[in-house]
Design an enzyme around this catalytic site. Structure first.
Site, PDB file in Angstrom:
ATOM      1  N   TYR A   1      -9.131  30.097 -11.338  1.00 19.12           N
ATOM      2  CA  TYR A   1      -9.282  31.481 -11.779  1.00 19.12           C
ATOM      3  C   TYR A   1      -8.417  31.787 -12.991  1.00 19.12           C
ATOM      4  CZ  TYR A   1      -4.843  32.876  -9.550  1.00 19.12           C
ATOM      5  OH  TYR A   1      -3.523  33.018  -9.197  1.00 19.12           O
TER       6      TYR A   1
ATOM      7  N   GLY B   1      -2.499  45.315 -10.600  1.00 13.89           N
ATOM      8  CA  GLY B   1      -3.130  45.019 -11.876  1.00 13.89           C
ATOM      9  C   GLY B   1      -4.503  44.390 -11.714  1.00 13.89           C
TER      10      GLY B   1
ATOM     11  N   ARG C   1       1.393  42.834  -9.972  1.00  9.71           N
ATOM     12  CA  ARG C   1       0.183  42.164 -10.421  1.00  9.71           C
ATOM     13  C   ARG C   1      -0.990  42.390  -9.475  1.00  9.71           C
ATOM     14  NH1 ARG C   1       1.474  36.800 -12.525  1.00  9.71           N
ATOM     15  NH2 ARG C   1       0.857  35.682 -10.641  1.00  9.71           N
TER      16      ARG C   1
ATOM     17  N   TYR D   1      -7.924  32.240   5.162  1.00 15.57           N
ATOM     18  CA  TYR D   1      -7.162  33.464   5.433  1.00 15.57           C
ATOM     19  C   TYR D   1      -8.064  34.456   6.167  1.00 15.57           C
ATOM     20  CZ  TYR D   1      -3.921  31.610   1.912  1.00 15.57           C
ATOM     21  OH  TYR D   1      -3.050  30.818   1.194  1.00 15.57           O
TER      22      TYR D   1
ATOM     23  N   HIS E   1     -10.403  37.108   1.780  1.00 18.17           N
ATOM     24  CA  HIS E   1      -9.931  36.549   0.512  1.00 18.17           C
ATOM     25  C   HIS E   1     -10.265  35.057   0.421  1.00 18.17           C
ATOM     26  CE1 HIS E   1      -7.778  36.521  -3.218  1.00 18.17           C
ATOM     27  NE2 HIS E   1      -7.002  35.531  -2.821  1.00 18.17           N
ATOM     28  N   LYS E   2     -10.060  34.354   1.493  1.00 15.33           N
ATOM     29  CA  LYS E   2     -10.435  32.941   1.591  1.00 15.33           C
ATOM     30  C   LYS E   2     -10.807  32.648   3.040  1.00 15.33           C
ATOM     31  CE  LYS E   2      -7.103  31.371  -1.940  1.00 15.33           C
ATOM     32  NZ  LYS E   2      -6.003  30.404  -2.239  1.00 15.33           N
TER      33      LYS E   2
ATOM     34  N   ASP F   1     -11.012  33.307  -5.274  1.00 18.44           N
ATOM     35  CA  ASP F   1     -10.420  32.923  -6.558  1.00 18.44           C
ATOM     36  C   ASP F   1     -11.393  32.093  -7.390  1.00 18.44           C
ATOM     37  OD1 ASP F   1      -8.086  34.185  -5.827  1.00 18.44           O
ATOM     38  OD2 ASP F   1      -7.000  32.340  -5.323  1.00 18.44           O
TER      39      ASP F   1
ATOM     40  N   ASP G   1      -6.034  41.044  -5.037  1.00 18.36           N
ATOM     41  CA  ASP G   1      -6.418  40.010  -5.989  1.00 18.36           C
ATOM     42  C   ASP G   1      -7.926  39.737  -5.939  1.00 18.36           C
ATOM     43  OD1 ASP G   1      -3.861  39.810  -4.705  1.00 18.36           O
ATOM     44  OD2 ASP G   1      -3.488  37.898  -5.672  1.00 18.36           O
TER      45      ASP G   1
END
Length: 638
Positions: free
Chosen positions: A56, A233, A230, A154, A150-151, A106, A161
């Site tokens: 990513y 972000g 982040r 996980y 997310h994965k 990702d 993110d």
């Protein structure tokens, strides 16, 4: 509420003179791109600037490169994107080192670059690769209410993110291929905010564990412990990028814009007032080992500026974005003999895993700090392009540029059998599209829209610039929509009242002239039924036109390319602003309170503005910028 225009007038936006690094002769964006292309992953088997595997981080870099290519027409940036993607995408669309069944969000981020290449080139391997990445999202594990894990490793976890990793690709794919996934896309943001937003500060925790089983998760709420910069972000950039594709009439679009406003409001409150940037852990300024961090500061500057430019945020957010950009240059950019370095970027941060990441304060502040981290560089490039163009926003603030899709309505069948408009459209990225010209208008603060019905007084009332390009004849449409007397009256009345009209023809045999000229003659313009400036193959110099240095419209561009054009015959009130080989090429007319610009070619389409075909000394993109500024300057003040 301050409008963008008023804010810029107050501040003067002396951005470039105040905040650019001393001794700088090139834009920061270009210098950061040089760093990314030559000094990241130097020893990679894929070559400098390209990682050894599909990651990513490279996707963030390529997003910055895409914006630079759009705004400069510099082929080097396009070539870098293509080389980076081609290092992994095989001829059959499979992707080296990528496995969809890992269900890792990702790995979706690079899909945006793949989609861009497909939209530009139409090469099938990019479509197949995009379909492969899309297949991952179709079966990505989800929380009970529908949020993407997310994965796979996980389970039941949503991270901020992941919104940036997956949703911009998901939205662009949906828009490109006509999939209705908009509720699902919006819900990912809505559910994420619901689960991680702190009611007191408005800040967002890094992640949420639905199962509440992770040691990093609060046993009551499932939230992680820290407001990591982040992470917010990623979420902010995801919002402004998804909105590029989200249907304007969708009921959940307004909620996404509200979420963006809530996030930016919360971030403005924790912006460091002395430096203009943000702390690694947002709400703990000055705490031992906490530090001002580069990547999050760049992401917030990018999201704020783009949000203002696109009308998602009020103009008042431009001031904190200015402060952030000035602070970013002072705090984090270091010039060395070998180029420009971005410092003080946290290399990476996650939760759980092996070794276990506890997600507490000590964990984040003890992660490695990196110089020229690709995630930070990519974000800084995005921020740089936005901020370097921010001084132009007042020109088109509050103005609408309307593109005709009624008289010019060629169609084709897309990959899914849908009938879609083609040629000279804002959303077309291939050779015949106007995506780069549309981007020019938007970077001047204007909004771009399309009129697919016949123009009426009501349709034109809210338009400031109206562009008609290459009306169809019987060869191009079974039942072409010709310009009729009622259209002539509606358009002429609108121009007289202050509208700005653009008439762009084509050479004889490739454009409908008679009805088009019935409109043009109202302004003293006629498109001749001829074709000049023929070009043999790649002998591009045959299509060269040298712009008159005294041109009232083209104040920067001097050498442009126009191939096979219809010339102009002019009477008052029209006047020529460019002659070439004895022919009238460009004309303008003042008509009542409005203005008209005319040329006998659709010459600003991507093929001749994006730098991939023409030699570097042709300046069609610069001409598009000159023309766009002139058109907006002729409009009524708002």
């Amino acid at each position: 509420m301050l409008t963008v225009k008023k804010l810029l007038a107050i501040s003067g936006l002396v951005l470039l003179s105040i905040v650019q690094l001393s001794a700088q002769t090139r834009p920061v964006s270009a210098e950061l791109a040089d760093t990314a292309m030559t000094r990241i992953w130097v020893d990679s088997p894929s070559g400098p600037g390209v990682p050894p595997k599909w990651v990513y981080d490279d996707g963030v870099i390529l997003s910055g490169m895409k914006m630079l290519w759009q705004t400069t027409g510099d082929k080097r940036y396009y070539d870098f994107i293509k080389r980076s993607v081609d290092a992994f995408v095989n001829a059959d669309g499979t992707i080296k080192t990528y496995s969809a069944d890992e269900y890792n969000l990702d790995q979706v981020r690079m899909g945006s670059a793949v989609l861009m290449l497909y939209r530009v080139t139409g090469v099938e391997k990019y479509k197949k690769a995009a379909d492969l990445i899309r297949s991952q999202l179709k079966s990505q594990p989800r929380t009970h209410e529908g949020g993407f894990w997310h994965k796979k490793i996980y389970p039941y976890q949503m991270w901020l993110d992941g919104l940036y990793m997956a949703e911009p690709f998901y939205a662009e794919y949906s828009a490109t291929f006509g999939e209705d996934n908009w509720n699902d896309i919006a819900d990912q943001f809505i559910w994420m905010e619901k689960h991680v937003r702190d009611d007191k500060t408005g800040l967002l925790y890094h992640a949420w564990d639905e199962s509440k089983q992770q040691n990093w998760a609060d046993k009551q709420t499932g939230r992680s412990r820290m407001f990591w910069g982040r992470a917010m972000g990623w979420y902010a950039m995801a919002l402004v990028d998804v909105l590029d594709y989200f249907p304007t009439d969708h009921p959940k679009r307004a909620e996404l814009i509200s979420i963006l406003n809530r996030e930016m409001t919360a971030l403005q409150k924790v912006q460091d007032k002395k430096t203009g940037v943000w702390w690694l852990i947002l709400d703990m300024p000055g705490r031992e080992k906490n530090y001002l961090e580069a990547s999050s500061s760049a992401m917030f500057a990018y999201a704020m500026t783009k949000g203002v430019r696109k009308g998602y945020l009020p103009g008042s957010f431009l001031r904190p974005a200015e402060m952030a950009w000035a602070g970013l240059q002072k705090q984090f950019l270091e010039r060395k003999d070998s180029g420009l370095d971005l410092t003080k970027t946290i290399g990476g941060a996650g939760l759980g895993g092996n070794p276990y990441r506890a997600g507490d304060y000590d964990y984040y502040v003890n992660e490695k700090v990196v110089t020229n981290d690709p995630k930070g560089l990519g974000a800084a490039m995005l921020a740089a392009v936005e901020m370097e163009n921010a001084s132009n926003l007042s020109r088109g603030a509050g103005k609408t540029v309307l593109l005709d899709d009624y008289f010019n309505h060629e169609t084709k069948k897309d990959e899914n059998g849908r009938t879609v408009a083609r040629h000279d459209k804002w959303d077309e990225w291939d050779n015949g599209g106007y995506s780069l010209w549309g981007d020019v208008f938007e970077r001047l603060g204007a909004s771009t829209k399309t009129l697919s019905g016949e123009p009426t007084a009501a349709d034109l009332r809210n338009a400031d610039v109206y562009i008609i390009v290459d009306p169809d004849d019987e060869k191009e449409a079974a039942k072409p929509n010709f310009i009729e007397s009622r259209h002539v009256k509606a358009i002429a009345d609108w121009v007289k009242a202050g509208g700005v009209l653009v008439l762009m023809g084509n050479d004889f045999g490739n454009c409908e002239f008679d009805h088009f000229n019935s409109l043009a003659k109202e302004f003293g313009i006629q498109f001749n039924k001829d074709s000049v400036n023929h070009v043999d193959g790649s002998n591009f110099e045959m299509g060269r036109i040298n712009i008159d240095g005294a041109s009232p419209v083209f104040t920067g561009a001097r050498k442009v390319y126009l191939k096979e054009i219809s010339t102009l015959a002019l009477t008052s009130p029209a006047r020529s602003i460019q002659e070439w080989n004895g022919h009238q090429v460009f004309a303008i007319a003042k008509f009542g309170n409005g203005s008209v610009f005319a040329v006998g070619d659709p010459w600003l389409y991507n093929e001749y503005t994006d730098g991939r075909k023409l030699p570097r000394d042709f300046e069609n993109l610069r001409a598009a910028q000159d023309l766009s500024r002139w058109l907006l300057d002729q409009t009524r003040r708002k």
